[in-house]
Design an enzyme around this catalytic site. Structure first.
Site, mmCIF file in Angstrom:
data_model
loop_
_atom_site.group_PDB
_atom_site.id
_atom_site.type_symbol
_atom_site.label_atom_id
_atom_site.label_comp_id
_atom_site.label_asym_id
_atom_site.label_seq_id
_atom_site.Cartn_x
_atom_site.Cartn_y
_atom_site.Cartn_z
ATOM 1 N N GLU A 24 0.814 -1.217 0.000
ATOM 2 C CA GLU A 24 0.000 0.000 0.000
ATOM 3 C C GLU A 24 0.847 1.267 0.000
ATOM 4 O O GLU A 24 0.558 2.231 -0.709
ATOM 5 C CB GLU A 24 -0.938 0.009 1.220
ATOM 6 C CG GLU A 24 -1.804 1.269 1.297
ATOM 7 C CD GLU A 24 -2.686 1.313 2.526
ATOM 8 O OE1 GLU A 24 -2.635 0.376 3.344
ATOM 9 O OE2 GLU A 24 -3.435 2.313 2.667
ATOM 10 N N HIS A 79 -5.236 6.275 0.412
ATOM 11 C CA HIS A 79 -5.007 4.916 0.916
ATOM 12 C C HIS A 79 -5.487 3.869 -0.077
ATOM 13 O O HIS A 79 -6.236 4.170 -1.013
ATOM 14 C CB HIS A 79 -5.735 4.714 2.254
ATOM 15 C CG HIS A 79 -5.074 5.422 3.395
ATOM 16 N ND1 HIS A 79 -4.324 4.777 4.353
ATOM 17 C CD2 HIS A 79 -5.019 6.744 3.708
ATOM 18 C CE1 HIS A 79 -3.843 5.662 5.212
ATOM 19 N NE2 HIS A 79 -4.258 6.870 4.846
ATOM 20 N N GLU A 145 -10.023 5.443 -0.154
ATOM 21 C CA GLU A 145 -9.515 4.058 -0.207
ATOM 22 C C GLU A 145 -9.730 3.561 -1.635
ATOM 23 O O GLU A 145 -10.842 3.247 -2.046
ATOM 24 C CB GLU A 145 -10.277 3.175 0.785
ATOM 25 C CG GLU A 145 -10.045 3.531 2.242
ATOM 26 C CD GLU A 145 -8.799 2.841 2.836
ATOM 27 O OE1 GLU A 145 -8.046 2.201 2.075
ATOM 28 O OE2 GLU A 145 -8.603 2.972 4.062
HETATM 29 ZN ZN LIG Z 1 -4.013 2.687 4.637
#
Ligand SMILES: [Zn+2]
Length: 227
Positions: A24, A79, A145
């Site tokens: 990530e 993210h 996200e």
């Molecule tokens: Zn994250």
């Protein structure tokens, strides 16, 4: 002058979620750098401060303290999600103390729509959470996200630089709408005419100067003319 604090999640020893050979922390930095470049190259009245521009660890407190001290107008945290491989899609978060009629929710709705237009991901919706970066920021804040790293379909997209660029552009399109950012005015075009013959026409000053330099020794006359 619009001041954006741009926060690529995780970094350094904190990889964030991992899967399909991806980490990530690398993807959040990649997308955030693309967002920064699109903004600073195309919008003159904007300052971007990033929580990190390389693979380093920064605590959540450091990030929000820095944004608050700088007096950012907006906090955007990037993210990538992870779960059990079977879940996929995009979602974003504002702080759970905020109503859907709040300014922060309004901003989020616009950015959510613009990101969803380009990312070709399942829409998991607009959500709220008590995350540190949403709670401890003094300015409106959003955390996105962008797909699930351990889902095969989402991971295939996360491996594609063209897709990452689209996701960055989606965030930028949202910011442009929310904060009414004005792009650079169209650049002037200059023709370069050497001894009466046009040898080129350029929008970039650098290219005009290079063309002049190429002909400087041999030409009798060099004319630079604004189109
Ligand atoms: Zn994250």
């Amino acid at each position: 002058m619009f001041k954006l604090y741009l926060d690529p999640g995780h970094g350094g020893s904190d990889t964030g979620t991992v899967g399909n050979g991806l980490q990530e922390k690398n993807l959040t930095l990649d997308i955030a750098l693309r967002i920064r470049n699109l903004l600073v190259n195309n919008y003159p009245d904007i300052k971007v401060m990033m929580s990190r521009t390389s693979d380093v660890a920064r605590s959540l407190e450091e990030r929000t303290d820095e944004a608050n001290a700088w007096g950012a107008d907006y906090y955007l945290s990037i993210h990538i999600n992870g779960y059990n491989g079977s879940v996929n899609g995009y979602e974003d978060f504002i702080h759970n103390s905020l109503s859907n009629a709040s300014e922060t929710a309004e901003y989020r709705d616009i950015i959510h729509e613009e990101v969803m237009k380009v990312n070709n991901l399942f829409d998991r919706g607009r959500k709220k959470a008590n995350f540190h970066v949403l709670r401890e920021t003094k300015m409106p804040a959003l955390l996105t996200e962008n797909g699930f790293i351990d889902n095969d379909s989402d991971a295939a997209k996360l491996k594609d630089p063209n897709w990452l660029q689209k996701v960055a552009q989606g965030h930028v399109n949202g910011l442009v709408k929310v904060f009414d950012l004005k792009s650079n005015p169209q650049q002037d075009i200059h023709r370069v005419i050497v001894d009466g013959v046009q040898v080129g026409s350029y929008a970039e000053n650098q290219n005009v100067l290079e063309e002049v330099r190429r002909h400087l020794k041999t030409a009798k006359t060099i004319v630079v003319e604004k189109v």
